[in-house]
Scaffold this motif. Sequence first.
Motif, PDB file in Angstrom:
ATOM      1  N   LEU A   9      39.728  48.282  79.839  1.00 34.51           N
ATOM      2  CA  LEU A   9      40.984  48.456  79.094  1.00 34.51           C
ATOM      3  C   LEU A   9      40.997  47.600  77.833  1.00 34.51           C
ATOM      4  O   LEU A   9      41.462  48.045  76.776  1.00 34.51           O
ATOM      5  CB  LEU A   9      42.169  48.109  79.991  1.00 34.51           C
ATOM      6  CG  LEU A   9      42.454  49.075  81.140  1.00 34.51           C
ATOM      7  CD1 LEU A   9      43.546  48.530  82.045  1.00 34.51           C
ATOM      8  CD2 LEU A   9      42.833  50.449  80.606  1.00 34.51           C
ATOM      9  N   GLY A  10      40.498  46.359  77.949  1.00 36.41           N
ATOM     10  CA  GLY A  10      40.413  45.506  76.766  1.00 36.41           C
ATOM     11  C   GLY A  10      39.488  46.099  75.724  1.00 36.41           C
ATOM     12  O   GLY A  10      39.791  46.099  74.527  1.00 36.41           O
ATOM     13  N   PHE A  11      38.362  46.628  76.167  1.00 34.86           N
ATOM     14  CA  PHE A  11      37.378  47.238  75.269  1.00 34.86           C
ATOM     15  C   PHE A  11      37.988  48.443  74.548  1.00 34.86           C
ATOM     16  O   PHE A  11      37.881  48.564  73.322  1.00 34.86           O
ATOM     17  CB  PHE A  11      36.153  47.665  76.077  1.00 34.86           C
ATOM     18  CG  PHE A  11      35.057  48.265  75.259  1.00 34.86           C
ATOM     19  CD1 PHE A  11      34.043  47.470  74.735  1.00 34.86           C
ATOM     20  CD2 PHE A  11      35.027  49.630  74.998  1.00 34.86           C
ATOM     21  CE1 PHE A  11      33.029  48.030  73.969  1.00 34.86           C
ATOM     22  CE2 PHE A  11      34.017  50.194  74.244  1.00 34.86           C
ATOM     23  CZ  PHE A  11      33.014  49.394  73.731  1.00 34.86           C
ATOM     24  N   ILE A  12      38.636  49.325  75.305  1.00 35.03           N
ATOM     25  CA  ILE A  12      39.194  50.548  74.732  1.00 35.03           C
ATOM     26  C   ILE A  12      40.334  50.258  73.763  1.00 35.03           C
ATOM     27  O   ILE A  12      40.407  50.837  72.667  1.00 35.03           O
ATOM     28  CB  ILE A  12      39.682  51.503  75.850  1.00 35.03           C
ATOM     29  CG1 ILE A  12      38.493  52.064  76.617  1.00 35.03           C
ATOM     30  CG2 ILE A  12      40.511  52.643  75.268  1.00 35.03           C
ATOM     31  CD1 ILE A  12      37.542  52.899  75.785  1.00 35.03           C
ATOM     32  N   THR A  13      41.247  49.344  74.142  1.00 33.82           N
ATOM     33  CA  THR A  13      42.381  49.047  73.260  1.00 33.82           C
ATOM     34  C   THR A  13      41.914  48.397  71.964  1.00 33.82           C
ATOM     35  O   THR A  13      42.472  48.666  70.895  1.00 33.82           O
ATOM     36  CB  THR A  13      43.397  48.138  73.963  1.00 33.82           C
ATOM     37  OG1 THR A  13      42.727  46.969  74.473  1.00 33.82           O
ATOM     38  CG2 THR A  13      44.072  48.857  75.107  1.00 33.82           C
ATOM     39  N   ALA A  14      40.878  47.552  72.054  1.00 28.29           N
ATOM     40  CA  ALA A  14      40.331  46.946  70.834  1.00 28.29           C
ATOM     41  C   ALA A  14      39.659  47.999  69.971  1.00 28.29           C
ATOM     42  O   ALA A  14      39.823  48.014  68.746  1.00 28.29           O
ATOM     43  CB  ALA A  14      39.327  45.853  71.199  1.00 28.29           C
ATOM     44  N   ASP A  66      56.997  40.182  80.852  1.00 30.64           N
ATOM     45  CA  ASP A  66      56.841  41.099  81.981  1.00 30.64           C
ATOM     46  C   ASP A  66      57.657  40.680  83.193  1.00 30.64           C
ATOM     47  O   ASP A  66      57.977  41.507  84.045  1.00 30.64           O
ATOM     48  CB  ASP A  66      55.353  41.184  82.359  1.00 30.64           C
ATOM     49  CG  ASP A  66      55.071  42.320  83.329  1.00 30.64           C
ATOM     50  OD1 ASP A  66      55.298  43.482  82.941  1.00 30.64           O
ATOM     51  OD2 ASP A  66      54.636  42.040  84.469  1.00 30.64           O
ATOM     52  N   ARG A  67      58.007  39.400  83.273  1.00 33.19           N
ATOM     53  CA  ARG A  67      58.803  38.906  84.402  1.00 33.19           C
ATOM     54  C   ARG A  67      60.283  39.228  84.235  1.00 33.19           C
ATOM     55  O   ARG A  67      61.070  39.012  85.161  1.00 33.19           O
ATOM     56  CB  ARG A  67      58.619  37.392  84.543  1.00 33.19           C
ATOM     57  CG  ARG A  67      57.190  36.984  84.886  1.00 33.19           C
ATOM     58  CD  ARG A  67      57.037  35.477  84.838  1.00 33.19           C
ATOM     59  NE  ARG A  67      55.658  35.066  85.121  1.00 33.19           N
ATOM     60  CZ  ARG A  67      55.202  33.823  84.974  1.00 33.19           C
ATOM     61  NH1 ARG A  67      56.032  32.877  84.534  1.00 33.19           N
ATOM     62  NH2 ARG A  67      53.959  33.533  85.251  1.00 33.19           N
ATOM     63  N   ARG A  68      60.641  39.687  83.061  1.00 28.91           N
ATOM     64  CA  ARG A  68      62.038  40.021  82.768  1.00 28.91           C
ATOM     65  C   ARG A  68      62.145  41.507  82.437  1.00 28.91           C
ATOM     66  O   ARG A  68      61.864  41.920  81.300  1.00 28.91           O
ATOM     67  CB  ARG A  68      62.534  39.189  81.589  1.00 28.91           C
ATOM     68  CG  ARG A  68      62.579  37.692  81.827  1.00 28.91           C
ATOM     69  CD  ARG A  68      63.863  37.294  82.526  1.00 28.91           C
ATOM     70  NE  ARG A  68      65.040  37.760  81.800  1.00 28.91           N
ATOM     71  CZ  ARG A  68      65.606  37.083  80.798  1.00 28.91           C
ATOM     72  NH1 ARG A  68      65.094  35.913  80.404  1.00 28.91           N
ATOM     73  NH2 ARG A  68      66.675  37.564  80.201  1.00 28.91           N
ATOM     74  N   SER A 134      49.659  45.317  76.598  1.00 27.39           N
ATOM     75  CA  SER A 134      49.560  44.692  77.920  1.00 27.39           C
ATOM     76  C   SER A 134      50.807  44.934  78.763  1.00 27.39           C
ATOM     77  O   SER A 134      50.710  45.174  79.974  1.00 27.39           O
ATOM     78  CB  SER A 134      49.284  43.190  77.782  1.00 27.39           C
ATOM     79  OG  SER A 134      50.274  42.555  77.000  1.00 27.39           O
ATOM     80  N   VAL A 135      51.988  44.888  78.140  1.00 28.14           N
ATOM     81  CA  VAL A 135      53.224  45.173  78.873  1.00 28.14           C
ATOM     82  C   VAL A 135      53.246  46.619  79.345  1.00 28.14           C
ATOM     83  O   VAL A 135      53.642  46.918  80.481  1.00 28.14           O
ATOM     84  CB  VAL A 135      54.459  44.863  77.995  1.00 28.14           C
ATOM     85  CG1 VAL A 135      55.730  45.414  78.640  1.00 28.14           C
ATOM     86  CG2 VAL A 135      54.597  43.369  77.786  1.00 28.14           C
ATOM     87  N   THR A 136      52.800  47.532  78.484  1.00 23.28           N
ATOM     88  CA  THR A 136      52.752  48.949  78.845  1.00 23.28           C
ATOM     89  C   THR A 136      51.769  49.191  79.981  1.00 23.28           C
ATOM     90  O   THR A 136      52.069  49.909  80.947  1.00 23.28           O
ATOM     91  CB  THR A 136      52.356  49.805  77.625  1.00 23.28           C
ATOM     92  OG1 THR A 136      53.294  49.593  76.566  1.00 23.28           O
ATOM     93  CG2 THR A 136      52.345  51.284  77.988  1.00 23.28           C
ATOM     94  N   LEU A 137      50.576  48.595  79.906  1.00 28.38           N
ATOM     95  CA  LEU A 137      49.583  48.747  80.972  1.00 28.38           C
ATOM     96  C   LEU A 137      50.098  48.170  82.282  1.00 28.38           C
ATOM     97  O   LEU A 137      49.856  48.732  83.358  1.00 28.38           O
ATOM     98  CB  LEU A 137      48.276  48.058  80.572  1.00 28.38           C
ATOM     99  CG  LEU A 137      47.490  48.686  79.416  1.00 28.38           C
ATOM    100  CD1 LEU A 137      46.287  47.822  79.059  1.00 28.38           C
ATOM    101  CD2 LEU A 137      47.032  50.096  79.782  1.00 28.38           C
ATOM    102  N   PHE A 145      48.909  40.153  85.290  1.00 29.32           N
ATOM    103  CA  PHE A 145      48.889  38.985  84.410  1.00 29.32           C
ATOM    104  C   PHE A 145      48.368  37.725  85.095  1.00 29.32           C
ATOM    105  O   PHE A 145      48.812  36.625  84.773  1.00 29.32           O
ATOM    106  CB  PHE A 145      50.292  38.737  83.854  1.00 29.32           C
ATOM    107  CG  PHE A 145      50.713  39.735  82.818  1.00 29.32           C
ATOM    108  CD1 PHE A 145      50.286  39.633  81.503  1.00 29.32           C
ATOM    109  CD2 PHE A 145      51.535  40.797  83.168  1.00 29.32           C
ATOM    110  CE1 PHE A 145      50.668  40.555  80.550  1.00 29.32           C
ATOM    111  CE2 PHE A 145      51.932  41.728  82.218  1.00 29.32           C
ATOM    112  CZ  PHE A 145      51.489  41.606  80.905  1.00 29.32           C
ATOM    113  N   ASP A 146      47.425  37.868  86.037  1.00 27.11           N
ATOM    114  CA  ASP A 146      46.773  36.679  86.580  1.00 27.11           C
ATOM    115  C   ASP A 146      45.715  36.218  85.582  1.00 27.11           C
ATOM    116  O   ASP A 146      45.209  37.006  84.778  1.00 27.11           O
ATOM    117  CB  ASP A 146      46.142  36.971  87.941  1.00 27.11           C
ATOM    118  CG  ASP A 146      45.100  38.067  87.875  1.00 27.11           C
ATOM    119  OD1 ASP A 146      43.905  37.748  87.719  1.00 27.11           O
ATOM    120  OD2 ASP A 146      45.485  39.259  87.948  1.00 27.11           O
ATOM    121  N   ILE A 147      45.380  34.948  85.639  1.00 23.90           N
ATOM    122  CA  ILE A 147      44.522  34.348  84.617  1.00 23.90           C
ATOM    123  C   ILE A 147      43.140  35.006  84.560  1.00 23.90           C
ATOM    124  O   ILE A 147      42.563  35.155  83.481  1.00 23.90           O
ATOM    125  CB  ILE A 147      44.377  32.819  84.855  1.00 23.90           C
ATOM    126  CG1 ILE A 147      43.671  32.165  83.679  1.00 23.90           C
ATOM    127  CG2 ILE A 147      43.691  32.554  86.181  1.00 23.90           C
ATOM    128  CD1 ILE A 147      44.393  32.267  82.373  1.00 23.90           C
TER     129      ILE A 147
END
Length: 211
Positions: A9-14, A66-68, A134-137, A145-147
């Motif tokens: 996902l990181g690769f594709i979005t970039a 994302d927590r809200r 990231s919020v959308t995914l 959103f874990d480290i």
Amino acid sequence: MNFITPLFLGFITAFIGIIPPGLINMTAAKVNLNEGKKNALWFVLGAILVIFFQVFIAISFARVIDRRPDLVTLLREVGLGIFATLTIYFLWLAKKPKDKTRKFKQNSKTNRFFLGIVLSALNFFPIPYYVFVSVTLSAYKLFTFDITSILIFVNGVILGSFLVFYFYIAFFNKIENKTEYILKNMNTIIGSITALISTITLLNIIKYYWQ
């Protein structure tokens, strides 16, 4: 834990975010043409260093949002307004970009490295882009959103960014004519992309309020 998904996902979005001709990738191509591949790669390394921190900051900010759920909805509504405005601007108000060529003097690798840092730092688009992505995914349960996932996602972004930059460096001569066509029609391309994003965002907002 699934390491492939956040990396992909990181690769594709970039890849999607950087593939249109822009200041950084076009500068990398021009440095290659005028000063050689080594200087161009040093320029790219400087740009990628900044991108790493930009993406990490963006996702860390998105983690709080994302927590809200109320902030997520607000972000979507703000994003809709921004992308709708950009769509109107690029499709109807913006002037066609002029064909400008940049001339470079011979510079050291260090100068090119810091030029990459400066130009990338001046580009603020990655931060809101990766917050929104990231919020959308996360909303679609494709990203957490874990480290560990964050670091893997960021590395995917770095790999995707480097591939696009290297593509411009290695194949610019072969695609230069097409690139000039893209540059002349860049407003229409960007406007179409923002229109698509606006439509998807609007549908998500409508879906949220109808639940």
